[in-house]
Structures are given as C-alpha cells and as structure tokens.
Motif scaffolding. Structure first.
Motif, PDB file in Angstrom:
ATOM      1  N   SER A  24       1.064   4.905   6.383  1.00 14.21           N
ATOM      2  CA  SER A  24       0.051   4.501   5.449  1.00 14.21           C
ATOM      3  C   SER A  24      -0.938   6.018   5.424  1.00 14.21           C
ATOM      4  N   LYS A  25      -0.932   6.652   6.436  1.00 16.40           N
ATOM      5  CA  LYS A  25      -1.657   7.788   6.721  1.00 16.40           C
ATOM      6  C   LYS A  25      -1.085   9.015   5.899  1.00 16.40           C
ATOM      7  N   ALA A  26       0.305   9.002   6.393  1.00 19.48           N
ATOM      8  CA  ALA A  26       1.119  10.178   5.606  1.00 19.48           C
ATOM      9  C   ALA A  26       1.356  10.100   3.999  1.00 19.48           C
ATOM     10  N   ALA A  27       1.063   8.615   3.929  1.00 22.69           N
ATOM     11  CA  ALA A  27       1.446   8.254   2.127  1.00 22.69           C
ATOM     12  C   ALA A  27       0.149   8.982   1.498  1.00 22.69           C
ATOM     13  N   GLN A  28      -0.871   9.261   2.087  1.00 16.19           N
ATOM     14  CA  GLN A  28      -2.241   9.972   1.402  1.00 16.19           C
ATOM     15  C   GLN A  28      -2.012  11.391   1.383  1.00 16.19           C
ATOM     16  N   ASN A  29      -0.917  11.937   2.008  1.00 21.92           N
ATOM     17  CA  ASN A  29      -0.820  13.453   1.958  1.00 21.92           C
ATOM     18  C   ASN A  29      -0.196  13.692   0.573  1.00 21.92           C
ATOM     19  N   ALA A  30      -0.472  14.964  -0.020  1.00 25.88           N
ATOM     20  CA  ALA A  30       0.348  15.412  -1.149  1.00 25.88           C
ATOM     21  C   ALA A  30       1.805  15.445  -1.105  1.00 25.88           C
ATOM     22  N   PRO A  31       2.321  14.541  -2.285  1.00 27.54           N
ATOM     23  CA  PRO A  31       3.948  14.564  -2.269  1.00 27.54           C
ATOM     24  C   PRO A  31       4.309  15.830  -1.908  1.00 27.54           C
ATOM     25  N   MET A  32       3.922  16.994  -2.373  1.00 27.71           N
ATOM     26  CA  MET A  32       4.898  18.154  -2.264  1.00 27.71           C
ATOM     27  C   MET A  32       4.836  18.568  -0.764  1.00 27.71           C
ATOM     28  N   GLN A  64      15.515   2.510  -3.666  1.00 27.26           N
ATOM     29  CA  GLN A  64      14.232   1.899  -4.447  1.00 27.26           C
ATOM     30  C   GLN A  64      13.035   2.668  -4.107  1.00 27.26           C
ATOM     31  N   ALA A  65      12.735   2.679  -2.662  1.00 23.51           N
ATOM     32  CA  ALA A  65      11.501   3.308  -2.078  1.00 23.51           C
ATOM     33  C   ALA A  65      11.226   4.480  -2.756  1.00 23.51           C
ATOM     34  N   GLN A  66      12.493   5.444  -3.072  1.00 20.58           N
ATOM     35  CA  GLN A  66      11.937   6.683  -3.474  1.00 20.58           C
ATOM     36  C   GLN A  66      11.168   6.748  -4.942  1.00 20.58           C
ATOM     37  N   GLY A  67      11.470   5.647  -5.567  1.00 23.97           N
ATOM     38  CA  GLY A  67      10.865   5.404  -7.290  1.00 23.97           C
ATOM     39  C   GLY A  67       9.535   4.757  -6.868  1.00 23.97           C
ATOM     40  N   GLU A  68       9.215   4.168  -5.638  1.00 27.23           N
ATOM     41  CA  GLU A  68       7.815   3.451  -5.814  1.00 27.23           C
ATOM     42  C   GLU A  68       7.027   3.493  -4.515  1.00 27.23           C
ATOM     43  N   ALA A  69       7.636   4.038  -3.693  1.00 23.71           N
ATOM     44  CA  ALA A  69       6.715   4.357  -2.351  1.00 23.71           C
ATOM     45  C   ALA A  69       6.415   5.764  -2.119  1.00 23.71           C
ATOM     46  N   ARG A  70       5.568   5.824  -1.249  1.00 22.96           N
ATOM     47  CA  ARG A  70       5.145   7.170  -0.595  1.00 22.96           C
ATOM     48  C   ARG A  70       5.387   7.113   0.750  1.00 22.96           C
ATOM     49  N   ALA A  71       5.891   6.196   1.408  1.00 22.74           N
ATOM     50  CA  ALA A  71       6.550   6.282   2.764  1.00 22.74           C
ATOM     51  C   ALA A  71       7.309   5.138   3.122  1.00 22.74           C
ATOM     52  N   ILE A  72       7.846   5.211   4.110  1.00 20.36           N
ATOM     53  CA  ILE A  72       9.006   4.163   4.526  1.00 20.36           C
ATOM     54  C   ILE A  72       8.839   3.917   5.935  1.00 20.36           C
ATOM     55  N   VAL A  73       9.044   2.461   6.049  1.00 18.36           N
ATOM     56  CA  VAL A  73       9.137   1.871   7.605  1.00 18.36           C
ATOM     57  C   VAL A  73      10.197   1.296   7.814  1.00 18.36           C
ATOM     58  N   ILE A  74      11.048   1.535   8.665  1.00 17.93           N
ATOM     59  CA  ILE A  74      12.263   0.858   9.067  1.00 17.93           C
ATOM     60  C   ILE A  74      12.113   0.137  10.156  1.00 17.93           C
ATOM     61  N   ALA A 108      12.676  12.101  -0.403  1.00 17.40           N
ATOM     62  CA  ALA A 108      11.357  12.748  -0.788  1.00 17.40           C
ATOM     63  C   ALA A 108      10.153  12.184  -0.080  1.00 17.40           C
ATOM     64  N   VAL A 109      10.251  11.087   0.537  1.00 17.61           N
ATOM     65  CA  VAL A 109       9.112  10.495   1.336  1.00 17.61           C
ATOM     66  C   VAL A 109       9.401  10.103   2.872  1.00 17.61           C
ATOM     67  N   PRO A 110       8.421  10.580   3.527  1.00 20.09           N
ATOM     68  CA  PRO A 110       8.751  10.297   5.053  1.00 20.09           C
ATOM     69  C   PRO A 110       8.876   8.858   5.409  1.00 20.09           C
ATOM     70  N   ALA A 111       9.866   8.785   6.670  1.00 16.71           N
ATOM     71  CA  ALA A 111      10.431   7.486   6.919  1.00 16.71           C
ATOM     72  C   ALA A 111      10.017   7.393   8.563  1.00 16.71           C
ATOM     73  N   PHE A 112       9.339   6.115   8.946  1.00 16.45           N
ATOM     74  CA  PHE A 112       8.837   5.832  10.310  1.00 16.45           C
ATOM     75  C   PHE A 112       9.795   4.611  10.878  1.00 16.45           C
ATOM     76  N   ALA A 113      10.282   5.055  11.800  1.00 17.33           N
ATOM     77  CA  ALA A 113      11.168   3.881  12.659  1.00 17.33           C
ATOM     78  C   ALA A 113      10.232   3.086  13.719  1.00 17.33           C
ATOM     79  N   GLN A 141       0.825  -1.061   0.036  1.00 16.52           N
ATOM     80  CA  GLN A 141       0.138   0.181   0.092  1.00 16.52           C
ATOM     81  C   GLN A 141       0.819   1.166  -0.181  1.00 16.52           C
ATOM     82  N   ASP A 142       1.669   1.299  -1.090  1.00 13.68           N
ATOM     83  CA  ASP A 142       2.539   2.464  -1.094  1.00 13.68           C
ATOM     84  C   ASP A 142       3.645   2.845  -0.099  1.00 13.68           C
ATOM     85  N   VAL A 143       3.821   1.865   0.829  1.00 16.78           N
ATOM     86  CA  VAL A 143       4.767   1.744   1.909  1.00 16.78           C
ATOM     87  C   VAL A 143       5.509   0.894   1.924  1.00 16.78           C
TER      88      VAL A 143
END
Lengths: 265, 265, 265, 265, 265, 265
Positions: free
Chosen positions: F201-209, F49-59, F101-106, F19-21
């Motif tokens: 997932s919530k943050a992934a729905q924000n506008a990318p900019m 890789q995540a930059q290209g295909e995801a809208r958020a990251i979890v580590i 470009a996309v937010p990361a959640f630890a 789901q985009d994460v």
C-alpha cells in the motif's frame, strides 16, 4: 560565438571553428605528427573548447600523414606504475573525445599508425583518402598498445584481424581498411578533410540530444546483454521523442518540409 | 633445440620443427583429415611440445583438404552427460591452442568443415588458398557444433552469418570467407602452408611477452566492458614496455636499426 | 495442416502457408509498408500462428518497398513513460520473432528504412534484391531508434557503421549492405522473395531441435564470456546429438543416404 | 573401488578415500601448511585421482591451521612474465577443483590466510570451526592476490569487504566470516572435518549429473545476463530431468520412498 | 608540499592533511550537509589535491549528520538533457574518488541519505557510528537516484534490498547496514572519524602500487567473466610482486621484521 | 476501479483487489500449494489483470505453506526439447511478474521450497513470517531448478549458498534466510500477509514511473558494466525528475508538506 575560439594559435594542434564545426589539426608534420604528451595536452584543450562552442569536431593532420603514432623519442624509462598512469592519462583524453557531447570525424591520409590509429578509433566516423595505410607495429617493437587500441580498434575490426596486424606488423591500405571497418569512407587522395567537414556539417544540424544519444548510447548498448539493451533503448528513444526539437522536426517531415530518405547514389 | 622435437613419427598428426616454428600436420588424407579422438589426442601432445621448444605454430593438413570435421564414423551412442564431457574435452584441447604462449597459424585448403573450422578458429591467424571452402553442416545433420565453434566461429563472422551457414548448410569459398573474417589471407592454390610458415617465422621473432600478450589479452579485452578493457590495457602495456626486450627494440628503432612501418604493397 | 492457416484474409499483413513455410507479407504498399501499431499487431498474430503450424517463416513486403519504417503520421504526442511502454511493446513482438521456435527469413527490396530495418534485423537470415537500400533517418529526425535497432542492427554492422548512418542519414545499397552484414544474400531485382522461400524450405527440413538451438543459442553464446559459451555449447550439443532425429540423420549420412558438403558454386 | 586409491603415501598432501569421498589433507603442519609449488602439484594429482574414483572431495589441513597461504620463503625473484605464468599455473590447478565433476568441501580451522583462503574459495562448500580466522595480508606485504582470490573471494564476500581486508590487513573470525559468506557453516573447534565429511557423504549420494550441473552451471549462470541465464537453465533442467536417474528418484518420491523436505532444526 | 594543502579555508568542504591522510569534511551542518553543486565542486578539488599530497583520504561531515543528500532546494527545473548532463557531472566527480590512486574511507554518522549514501558508496571503506541511518527516499519523492547509487549502492547491498529501500522509503540503522554491507565497521557514537582515520593511516603505509591495484582492480575483476578475471589478476599480481617495494617488504617478512597475521581480537 | 476486478472466483489462484493492491493467493492448501501448470496459468492471468487495475501486487498462499514447489505428480515424461519449452514457459510467466509495471510483494510462511522459492524470488520484496523455511531439494531429486531459480535465487543469496542448498538439501529458516537475503523482513507467525499488504500500500502511493524505474532499471543496471550503468542511471534519473508528478512531490517536500526521512524505529 563568432570570434571566441576562431583560429587560435597553438603550436602542436591548431584549432579553428567554421560553421559550428571545430577543426583540430595535428601540426608536427616534420615528425609525421607523432603523438607526444604535449600533443595529447593540446588535443585535450581543443576537445574541451569544442564542447562549448561547436556542434561537431573534425580531426586531421598537417603534412603527409595523419599520425605515425606514439613519439618513441619521448619513451622515457618509466617504472611499471608510471607506465600505468601514463596509459591511463591517454585513455582519459581519448575518452573525452569518444564520450563527447558532439560527434567527431577523423580525416585520414598517409600513416595512421599505432597511437595514430588509436586516436582515429576514438572518433565516431573515419574518412580515409587513398594514400591512407593502417598499422600497429607495437607487436614487433616488443610493446603493446596503450592508448585504448585494444578496446577501440579491436571492436572495430575484430580480434582476429587486429591480432594479425600486431603479430606480423602487417600494413592495411584504405580499401582493405574500409572492408575491415577501420574507416567508413574512402575518397581520392587529398579529399579526406573536405569530406569529413561535409559530413560534420551535416551532423551538426541534427538535434544535439540525438547526436549525444547516438554517439554515447550505441556503443554502450552494444556492450550490454540484449535484454538490457532493449530496455535502455526504450528510455533513450522516449526521451528524445518527447523533446521540443523532435516535435518540430517530425512536424516538418509530416508537412513535407523535410527531405525524405534517398536511395544511395 | 635442434634434434629434440624434430620430425617425430606420429601417425595421425605429424610434428616437425623448423626455425623455431612447430608444424603440426593432420595426416589422415584418406579420411579427409576427419577429427577422431585420437587425432585430438595427437594435437594435444603436439601443442604441448611446441610450448616448450617453438616460438610459433603452424597447423595444416595432408591431402586435398584441411579437415572435413568430426569423424562421424566414431560418433558412438553417448548418454547426454557423456556427450557433455566429450565436448568439454575438445574445448580443453582447443583452449590450449588458443591460450598458448606462442601464436598459431592455420594453413587452409579444400574442406574446412565442421570441426575442421572449429580447429582453424582456435588458431590466431588463418591463411586460405583458393581451393578452400568453409561449411557447418551440423544443422542439417540434426546436431550442433561441439568443438567451440559457437564461441569462436561466431565471434569471427558474427552470429547472423553463422546462423545462415548452420540453417541452410551453405558453403563459403575463400574470398567470401575473407570478407566474412573466416580467414585473413587468401593465396593461390597450394601456397597456404608456405605463407603461413612465412608469417609464423616473422611472428617468432617478436618478443615472447608481446606475443603472449597479443594473443591472450586481445580476445579478453574484447569481451570486457570498455572501461575495464582500458584498465587492463594499461597494465599489459606498462608491463611489456618495461621489459628488457622492449627497451632493446625501442633503442634499435630510435637508432634507426629497426625497420619502419611500410606502406602495404 | 493444409487448410488451417492457408491464405487468411488480413488487411495489413497477409498470411499464407506453403510447404511448411509461413509467408507474412506487409501489405500497405501505398504507405510504403509503414509500420503502424496495427501492422505490429498483425505481425504478432502471424508470428504466433506460424509457431503452431509452420517450420519456417518468410517476411516480405508488397509494392515497391519492404518497409519505410515507423508510421510517423501515427506518432502521437506521448508522455515519456508512454513512449517507454510503446517501445517495449515493439520489443516484445520482435522478440517473439527472433526467439521463435522456427527460423525467419526476410525478403528485402526497395526501402528497408528505420523500423523496417529493425524488423528485418529481428529475422535470422536476410535476402536483399538489388533495389534494396538501408537507412536509419532517426538521427536527422531528432529521435532515436525504438524498435530494437540499437541492439540488433548494432550487432549486425557494428557500432561505427550504425553511428555513421544515424549521424549523417547515409543510405546504403544492397552490395554495401552485404559487406556490412546487413544482409547475407544479394539477388537480382524481384527475386528476393523466391530466394528467401527456397532457403526457408531448406531450413524447414532440418530437425526442429537443431533449428531451435541454432537460432536461440548462437546469439546468446555470442553475448556470454568465452568460458561460459563453451560450457553452454557442450549442453546444447549433447542434447541435440542424443535426439532420435539426430541418430536417424547420422545413420543416413554414414550409410551415404545424405548429401555431403558441397563446394560453393 | 575400495583399495585402489586408499591412503596413498604423499608427503605434502595425503590422500585417502572413504565411502566415495576423497579426503585431501594438507600436511606441512610445521609450516602452517604454507602452499609451495610442490603442495600445489600434489593437490593437482589428488584432485585428478578423485575424479576417477570419488563422488565428492574434502580438503582439510593437518596441525593448527588450514593454511597460512603462499610459502613466501619460496618467493623467488621472477621476471614479470614468469610471475604471470606462475599465477596462471595456480589458476589452472584451482580451476580443476572448482570445475570438477564432483563437489569439494573445505574443512577449515585456524589460519585461512592468503593463498589458503584462495584454495578454500575454490571449493564449493566451506565448513569452519570456531578457531578459524580469515585474512588477506597481500596488501600490507606490497603484493596482490595471485591464486584466483580476486575472482573467487571477491565474488564470495563482495568487493568492499575484500578491499577492506586487503587495505587494512583485517582478520575476520568464523562468525563474521559466515556473515560475509566466506563459509556456510560454523561448528565447534575440532569438528570441521567431521562435518565436511558428513556433508560430502550426503552430496555423494546425489545423481552425478545433478552434482555436475549444480557446481558448474550455477556460477556460470550467475555471470551471464539474466535472459541468457534463463535459457541455459532450461537446457540444464531438461537434460537432468530426462536422465534415468532422475526418473528413478522422482518415482521414489512419488511413491513416498524418498524423504520430504524437512524444516531446519 | 609542507604548507600547500594544510588546513585550507574552504566554506563548504574543509580540507586538512595529517600524517599523509587528507581529511575532507562536509561543512554545511545547518543544511544537514546537503549536497549542492558547490559542495560537489569543492569535493572535486579536495579529491584532486589529495592525489598529489596524500596517501589516503577520509571523508566525514560536520554537525549531526554525514549528509542528507541532494540539496532539493537547488533542484532547478531542467530539461531532460540538462538532467542527463547534471547526473553525468556528479558521476565524474564520484568516479575520481572511486578510481583514485589512494584509498578513501568514509566516516558516517546520523543521516546517510540519498546522495549522501551515493557519496559514501564511492569510498572504499565505510565506518559508521551507532547513530547512523541509511535511506534512499528518491522513490517516494517521485525521482530516481542520479549520483551513481544504482550502480554503487546496488552492488553493495544487492538489488533486492535496494529495491525495498527505494519502494518503501525504509530506513536502515548501522547494525542492519553492516549486515547489508552498507558499512564494514560499526563503532560507538562519535567515534567514526577517529576509526576511519586510524584505518586510513594504516592503509597509507602500504605500497602505493598495492593500494592502487586493490582499489582499482578488485571492482573491475568482479565485473568481468571469471576467466578474464584470472588473467587480469595474473598481470596485476606479477607487476606488484616485482616492484622494489614488494621485494623490501617480503624480505622484511622473511627476516621476521614484519608483523604476522594476527587472529581477530 | 473499485468493483472491476474485485474478488474474482478462481479455483487455484484467487484474486482480489483492495486499495490499489492486487492480492493473488495460491489456493491448493491440500497440496501445499504445489505449482501445477494450471496454477501457473492462473498466476499469469492474475498478473496481467493487476497491470491494468492495481498499483502493487501481493502474492501469498492459503493453508500452512506458501508453496512446496513444482507439482511432481504432474512431472510427465517429456522429451528434452519439451522440457526446454516447459521451462521457458515458466520463465515467461515469472518474467511478467518481475518486469511488471507495478511492484510485487511476496508474503511467505511455511514451506518456500523449489518452485515456490523461484516464484518468491520473482517478486521484488519478500516478507517471511517465523514459520518460513527455504529449501531447494532439486539436487537430491536428481534434477535441476527450471523456473528461473538459478538466475534469481542465485543472485539473491550468492552462488555458494545456493550450491550448498542444492548439494546437501539444506533447509534454511526465516532468520537465516534474512541474513542470506532470501527475504527482507521477518515478522511473527501469521503476520506476513498483513505486513506485505502494508508495504504494498505504501509503494502504491509512489509515482508509477518511479516504481517502474526502480523495479526494472535496478536489476539491469546491476548486470551492466559500471560505466554503462552510470550512463543509464543518468537517463532514468533525468526522465523521472522532469515528470509532472516528480515536480509536484518535490514542491510538496520543499513546502514541508511531505514527510522527512525518519530514523529507523
């Protein structure tokens, strides 16, 4: 805006507008254009008026001198906190000039001394004729600069040169001033106003947003860390590049309707 | 204070006081005034003594050179942490000079190299005669500046010029040094000391609080954000302006007993 | 590493290596070496390759000009966020040059304009021949610099001069450029590349750690508060001084096997 | 160094050394350990002595309070410039504590008020017992902090909380103080000194270079731009990692002779 | 100034003055006190009027909420440069509040959201009742803060917490807000205004120069390098300490006519 | 992009996208997820890789711990300059995460120690379960942080708390870590990953900019002078507000199709 602001009658700072350029002239020649609080007030209204109707500003002085600085005759006994507020008031007015939406060009001649140099330093470009000399006599008078000079003049010439001027009372002529970055142009005696007007008219034809970005963003970016400066540049750059005016100008350039960069004469 | 500090006998740095000006002379001419730890110690005591009894300082060198820099013969093998503490010690001594209560004038001639340039850069005004040359050979020696040069010399000439000097070992003569802001005056060979003394004597007549504010506040304000710098200026300005000495000087000026700002000769 | 990277065939930026110096030549003379995205990509690979096999870099241009800047023909319509990312990409490439492990020398001639000046400003030393002229026409085109110029060129010449160039489109020749710190050397027409190569070869003989520290630490220390800068200097200084290479060079100096600092010619 | 500095007799600040930890005790209980200039002098010598012979410092107070701050009875009428020099002198002493080669632990109880809080803030770790309360009454006394509090206490709790304390005279107890970052530990009444000593003894066993780097580099890196901070970290990190002490400790760890990180109790 | 400012009739922001405290009340309860440009204008006049006649300011809101932020119904389509000017205008008004001569206390309840939080953050002390919640929904609305929140709210709670609030739209209640430094006091529902008034009345009795220095110098000193901050503190401290008001207050203290610092209740 | 990057097989850091994460899992449970250079390399590719295909990251981390930090078994003997380059390499990888470009959640549990804390600090939001503990044992090991911790962890918790952790080796549990701003959420044991995923997932729905601006502009604005920060905010704000995505979201809000800000539960 043809008649609205044209040649208003002000005693201490005259205001006229020609071809989108507002010309503010310090007009106390008998006092070597000393900066009294009333002069500062008139400057403030002139700057404000120019925001609405001009695309560039020229500041110059009547008589033999641009300005000999703070009107010491007015130097009332103030408590320290009153002194702080007085200095802060000048800062506010000069800030409106420096953070203006339109660029300001100082035309300098004769004495550009103390507060006069502080005023000139709040403009974006300085044109000096050959009669110009710069000095900061505050040190030898037992006082300190209070109109923003420690920030603006210090950033122009560097701390060491300003320290020298303040410690020794040294005067600096136009050529030396150019080498020290106190002015960007030196012209023959009597020609500073015309040259400043020519440059202002040229800048007045730029896109307003470019001018706004140039005069506001460059000093701020210079004060930031490098990494932060790059980041900010990318936003300013992207925003100007996507404006309709930029599109039109770039098209003109690509269609060879705009001038190329020329070698210096 | 006529006899107290006059012409003390120091081997490495002589100290004399004349007309409120303390003169510290590097005195290892046979070593091109190389800066050993003992020289640094003597400088430290000279600076401290001057605080108490002088209103300005001149630093100059005996022999053919101002100073050829760090005494490499003394460059003992140190552990890294010892190296850090050694460098920090020099910083402390040069800081006392730069943050002094009274202004310091360097009289330069011949080699102003490495640590010698670092010492000169900690003074507030630099007078060079025409024999002067500046260099930072640390880069070609495989080391780095350690006496504050990366901060002080970098702020004087800018990073790019200092990078060039360190990468290529380039020497810069007095005229070039003036253009690069390494010195503020160039005088004929042999006249640097006299000129520095003349300037120091002039500055010694300023109000002590003005001098203190000029040499301490200007570099700090230059390092702050603009808005913060304006705020600080307003306090420094208000405090100096309300001092009894400033009142007396302003009155003298208004009563035409003080010299006006003169055009540069 | 004699054959590995020697004279590779690249269309837009040629790469050759001679005596430990990598030479990157902009090679679109018919476009006045305008900087397209492909040129930037080639620059990036050239810079990366040089890290591995060279001890210094020279960047120069084929044809009559160093570079006329951004290839406006490529200026596609971008959304603002695409514009931000485009600018950030250039920043990334130029950062690799500026924060390189080895020093970069720009050899300039003809137009050094817009993005061309931004590229030159990311090098550590700039050699200009007498045909060189500098300009930032972005202001008159309705846009803003986007390749790091507001940070790097602003720090070189100061905000006021850059503001003048951007507001008025002013061109600056080689001599003026040297006075304004846009270049550190001016040589006769056609000799910039040879001079840059000579300087690069000299720097290539320094200890790699000294070079790394000089080009990376000096700009950072200049951006810090003074007290922090001194602290950092003490670590950089201690670490370089305890390296085996520094020990060897200092011994050579003490044993008179190394050249003394010479007066400028 | 068992007997050298042990239990010296000082009236205002007692000094003793135990297991490599120097303990400085404010000793004017009848004045709530108010900080007179003599106390500051004694602190200065205690700090200097500790550099030579201790590996950590504890500062605590005799009687019911750590310190009620500036001794107002001593508040002589000073001219403004004398006031500046007085404040600068305190800054110098507290700087020697904060930039010490060895870490300092404050043991707090009762009043930690005004200058007392400024002294505590110059230590690296603060242990408060439950009787502790913090206040900055300067605002309601018509004055301002002058012992570094605007820098150090402001950085600890943030500007807004410090503004509140100074505007309203608000007192803050130990628990609130911990939440506001004024102390890092809260212990039962009477146990602050023992806890501070325990922590200091633990820190005293670290490699001296690690301790030096931790207490000196962390606050500086926090004040720099991020990019500059990373750069500095890489030098500090590389220099500590290559020290013989680090090698020995890492080997001990790998050979399971050193304690692992434990979960908090 | 007996009648001039008393209970003026303003539709959007009411203004009253009681015991030297000016109370500005947001008065659009049906719109949850959304901040339209007219509200901002009224705030600006209220702040200006308070400078002349009050010694402290309280800002609160009518109805169930302090303020739900920017009035999105007013969010006209703007060009980017118009958007910049709009944001700069808000900055100017909030700056007048933050850099006021007199301290401002926000009384918070219900929604303190978006622009409402930006307004609260421009006050010097924040009192929240238990119904208060904080949020920055700009991120989820596709926009960014534009009323100074990135500077002021970021400095209050730190970047990480603000990032979380903006990325996830998270709401934070009064207790959490206190822990995050968004408010300095939490009181029972309905009591924020009374508590803010009590604190404002207390602060109004301080010496005006102390209040001015506290609210203006502390945030600036926090933004400077440490060494510069100490220097500035010495000037602010010396200037306040030599004011007649400080002398009187210190005498009162020494003669036991002033309250001692009390333990927190 | 459903299948492109899904569940790739990597030994040390697994990568899956849902789901985009993008979910990056440290996968050396037997080594408590110690960070070797290979782990860093895998992190780097995962982030790219995540930059290209995801809208958020979890580590997050497999096994009982998030990460016990630097793999000391790998701590080869390095020269100082090699140590600098090694540290700079880590900085580069963690910078790509922080300036993504996309937010990361630890998602944190068990040991978050040394380099593990440095990695967590490079994410934008940190969720800790109740088993989590934080420590920086570098001080007691004779070394210093080298993965950006002095910058990032210092800015999170403040210098004093980090100094305490490094001097004394103190461990901090999840609750204390939340109070110290080391994490923004504490959840029951075993629930960190799910909570981080929910937030991502919530943050992934924000506008990318908006997301780009939030994570990149906020830390930079916090590092600038206040005046510069306001200026930058106005550009970021104006650019996001004029994007088509913002227009659509504001319209949805005005037409009551978007959720209002809710009180915290």
């Amino acid at each position: 805006a043809q008649q609205s602001g044209a040649t208003m009658d002000r005693t201490l700072v005259t205001y006229e507008i020609a071809q989108d350029v507002a010309i503010l002239t310090l007009n106390r020649p008998e006092k070597r254009n000393a900066l009294s609080d009333h002069v500062i007030d008139d400057l403030e209204s002139g700057i404000a008026q120019a925001q609405g109707e001009a695309r560039a500003i020229v500041i110059c002085g009547n008589g033999d001198h641009f300005s000999a600085g703070l009107d010491l005759a007015e130097h009332a006994a103030r408590t320290p906190i009153e002194g702080v507020h007085h200095s802060r008031h000048w800062h506010g007015v000069f800030d409106k000039l420096e953070q203006s939406a339109v660029p300001a060009f100082a035309a300098l001649h004769g004495a550009v001394v103390g507060g006069g140099l502080e005023l000139a330093a709040a403009c974006h470009v300085r044109v000096a004729d050959e009669t110009t000399f710069f000095a900061l006599p505050e040190g030898t008078r037992g006082i300190f600069v209070g109109g923003g000079g420690s920030v603006r003049a210090g950033r122009l010439m560097g701390v060491a040169r300003m320290t020298d001027m303040m410690l020794t009372g040294r005067s600096v002529d136009a050529r030396q001033g150019e080498a020290w970055n106190l002015c960007q142009y030196v012209v023959p005696a009597g020609e500073a106003r015309a040259k400043a007007l020519e440059l202002a008219s040229k800048a007045a034809q730029n896109a307003p947003m470019s001018n706004y970005a140039i005069i506001n963003a460059l000093p701020r970016i210079n004060d930031m860390g490098r990494g932060d400066g790059f980041f900010v540049e990318s936003f300013v750059s992207a925003m100007t590049a996507t404006s309709p005016e930029a599109e039109a100008r770039l098209r003109a350039f690509l269609e060879k309707r705009a001038a190329k960069v020329a070698r210096p004469e």
